[in-house]
Scaffold this motif. Structure first.
Motif, PDB file in Angstrom:
ATOM      1  N   LEU A  53       0.807  -1.227   0.000  1.00 36.47           N
ATOM      2  CA  LEU A  53       0.000   0.000   0.000  1.00 36.47           C
ATOM      3  C   LEU A  53       0.840   1.277   0.000  1.00 36.47           C
ATOM      4  N   GLU A  54       1.797   1.383   0.909  1.00 38.20           N
ATOM      5  CA  GLU A  54       2.531   2.640   1.042  1.00 38.20           C
ATOM      6  C   GLU A  54       3.301   3.016  -0.221  1.00 38.20           C
ATOM      7  N   TRP A  55       4.047   2.073  -0.763  1.00 40.74           N
ATOM      8  CA  TRP A  55       4.826   2.458  -1.933  1.00 40.74           C
ATOM      9  C   TRP A  55       3.975   2.653  -3.168  1.00 40.74           C
ATOM     10  N   ARG A  56       2.792   2.069  -3.211  1.00 42.40           N
ATOM     11  CA  ARG A  56       1.895   2.277  -4.358  1.00 42.40           C
ATOM     12  C   ARG A  56       1.136   3.605  -4.260  1.00 42.40           C
ATOM     13  N   PHE A  57       1.027   4.162  -3.041  1.00 41.63           N
ATOM     14  CA  PHE A  57       0.322   5.432  -2.863  1.00 41.63           C
ATOM     15  C   PHE A  57       1.226   6.612  -2.554  1.00 41.63           C
ATOM     16  N   ASP A  58       2.510   6.374  -2.358  1.00 39.06           N
ATOM     17  CA  ASP A  58       3.437   7.478  -2.101  1.00 39.06           C
ATOM     18  C   ASP A  58       3.562   8.315  -3.365  1.00 39.06           C
ATOM     19  N   PRO A  59       3.095   9.581  -3.329  1.00 41.43           N
ATOM     20  CA  PRO A  59       3.146  10.409  -4.543  1.00 41.43           C
ATOM     21  C   PRO A  59       4.557  10.637  -5.074  1.00 41.43           C
ATOM     22  N   THR A  60       5.581  10.395  -4.259  1.00 43.58           N
ATOM     23  CA  THR A  60       6.959  10.613  -4.704  1.00 43.58           C
ATOM     24  C   THR A  60       7.621   9.346  -5.229  1.00 43.58           C
ATOM     25  N   CYS A  61       6.934   8.208  -5.165  1.00 41.35           N
ATOM     26  CA  CYS A  61       7.523   6.926  -5.560  1.00 41.35           C
ATOM     27  C   CYS A  61       7.333   6.682  -7.058  1.00 41.35           C
ATOM     28  N   PRO A  62       8.378   6.306  -7.766  1.00 43.02           N
ATOM     29  CA  PRO A  62       8.242   6.020  -9.194  1.00 43.02           C
ATOM     30  C   PRO A  62       7.278   4.868  -9.486  1.00 43.02           C
ATOM     31  N   ALA A  63       7.054   3.976  -8.526  1.00 42.88           N
ATOM     32  CA  ALA A  63       6.156   2.826  -8.731  1.00 42.88           C
ATOM     33  C   ALA A  63       4.747   3.100  -8.211  1.00 42.88           C
ATOM     34  N   ARG A  64       4.427   4.353  -7.970  1.00 40.83           N
ATOM     35  CA  ARG A  64       3.091   4.679  -7.447  1.00 40.83           C
ATOM     36  C   ARG A  64       2.016   4.398  -8.503  1.00 40.83           C
ATOM     37  N   LEU A  65       0.814   4.240  -8.011  1.00 40.01           N
ATOM     38  CA  LEU A  65      -0.337   4.071  -8.896  1.00 40.01           C
ATOM     39  C   LEU A  65      -0.669   5.404  -9.565  1.00 40.01           C
ATOM     40  N   PRO A  66      -1.266   5.386 -10.742  1.00 44.41           N
ATOM     41  CA  PRO A  66      -1.635   6.644 -11.399  1.00 44.41           C
ATOM     42  C   PRO A  66      -2.612   7.481 -10.562  1.00 44.41           C
ATOM     43  N   GLN A  67      -3.401   6.813  -9.713  1.00 42.09           N
ATOM     44  CA  GLN A  67      -4.364   7.517  -8.869  1.00 42.09           C
ATOM     45  C   GLN A  67      -3.700   8.282  -7.737  1.00 42.09           C
ATOM     46  N   ALA A  68      -2.454   7.977  -7.422  1.00 43.63           N
ATOM     47  CA  ALA A  68      -1.722   8.624  -6.331  1.00 43.63           C
ATOM     48  C   ALA A  68      -1.100   9.912  -6.850  1.00 43.63           C
ATOM     49  N   THR A  69      -1.932  10.899  -7.049  1.00 48.92           N
ATOM     50  CA  THR A  69      -1.500  12.134  -7.705  1.00 48.92           C
ATOM     51  C   THR A  69      -0.980  13.204  -6.751  1.00 48.92           C
ATOM     52  N   GLY A  70      -1.218  13.044  -5.471  1.00 51.53           N
ATOM     53  CA  GLY A  70      -0.755  14.058  -4.522  1.00 51.53           C
ATOM     54  C   GLY A  70      -1.375  13.871  -3.157  1.00 51.53           C
ATOM     55  N   PRO A  71      -1.033  14.746  -2.234  1.00 49.43           N
ATOM     56  CA  PRO A  71      -1.468  14.585  -0.845  1.00 49.43           C
ATOM     57  C   PRO A  71      -2.961  14.807  -0.616  1.00 49.43           C
ATOM     58  N   ASP A  72      -3.640  15.443  -1.551  1.00 43.83           N
ATOM     59  CA  ASP A  72      -5.057  15.742  -1.339  1.00 43.83           C
ATOM     60  C   ASP A  72      -6.010  14.696  -1.910  1.00 43.83           C
ATOM     61  N   VAL A  73      -5.478  13.570  -2.380  1.00 45.48           N
ATOM     62  CA  VAL A  73      -6.331  12.496  -2.912  1.00 45.48           C
ATOM     63  C   VAL A  73      -7.145  11.894  -1.766  1.00 45.48           C
ATOM     64  N   PRO A  74      -8.470  11.884  -1.902  1.00 45.49           N
ATOM     65  CA  PRO A  74      -9.286  11.252  -0.856  1.00 45.49           C
ATOM     66  C   PRO A  74      -9.258   9.733  -1.013  1.00 45.49           C
ATOM     67  N   VAL A  75      -8.720   9.049  -0.019  1.00 47.05           N
ATOM     68  CA  VAL A  75      -8.577   7.597  -0.049  1.00 47.05           C
ATOM     69  C   VAL A  75      -9.344   7.004   1.118  1.00 47.05           C
ATOM     70  N   VAL A  76     -10.224   6.047   0.815  1.00 47.04           N
ATOM     71  CA  VAL A  76     -10.993   5.346   1.843  1.00 47.04           C
ATOM     72  C   VAL A  76     -10.555   3.887   1.813  1.00 47.04           C
ATOM     73  N   ILE A  77      -9.955   3.446   2.902  1.00 49.62           N
ATOM     74  CA  ILE A  77      -9.408   2.095   2.977  1.00 49.62           C
ATOM     75  C   ILE A  77     -10.461   1.128   3.508  1.00 49.62           C
ATOM     76  N   LEU A  78     -10.518  -0.041   2.893  1.00 51.64           N
ATOM     77  CA  LEU A  78     -11.474  -1.082   3.269  1.00 51.64           C
ATOM     78  C   LEU A  78     -10.723  -2.384   3.544  1.00 51.64           C
ATOM     79  N   CYS A  79     -10.929  -2.937   4.741  1.00 52.00           N
ATOM     80  CA  CYS A  79     -10.434  -4.281   5.050  1.00 52.00           C
ATOM     81  C   CYS A  79     -11.649  -5.125   5.412  1.00 52.00           C
ATOM     82  N   SER A  80     -11.473  -6.232   6.043  1.00 45.80           N
ATOM     83  CA  SER A  80     -12.595  -7.107   6.339  1.00 45.80           C
ATOM     84  C   SER A  80     -13.497  -6.561   7.452  1.00 45.80           C
TER      85      SER A  80
END
Length: 118
Positions: A53-80
């Protein structure tokens, strides 16, 4: 640790989370594949297992997801059940994603509330 993480979050009920998603928030399912197979999923949720999760959402990581565009992205995490998701959302906040939060009760509460599942 969990209580400390939750003090920083504005946690959402399943209905509030659903509304947030309709308003543009990213719903991120962090459950392992086996758990998603056993319980089901949420249509449109972005699947990012907890261990990456962290490296895929870190806006500064080259391997981030395209959705991880910056610090203001609203992310709602879901687990079980809403425990791991609190820790994960707090971790994303530590990365600077200040709008990260989670779903109270997790996927099970989402499903029990009659929200979309597959």
């Amino acid at each position: 640790m969990l209580a400390t993480a939750r003090r920083r979050l504005h946690r959402l009920t399943p209905a509030q989370a659903h509304r947030a998603v309709l308003d543009g928030a990213l719903l991120v399912d962090i459950r392992p594949a086996a758990q998603r197979r056993a319980e089901g999923g949420v249509p449109g949720a972005l699947v990012v297992e907890r261990n990456v999760l962290e490296w895929r959402f870190d806006p500064t990581c080259p391997a981030r997801l395209p959705q991880a565009t910056g610090p203001d992205v609203p992310v709602v995490i879901l687990c079980s059940e809403g425990y791991t998701s609190s820790l994960a959302a707090a971790s994303l906040q530590e990365l600077g994603l200040y709008r990260a939060t989670d779903v109270i009760g997790g996927y099970r509460a989402w499903r029990a509330a009659g929200l979309p599942v597959d």
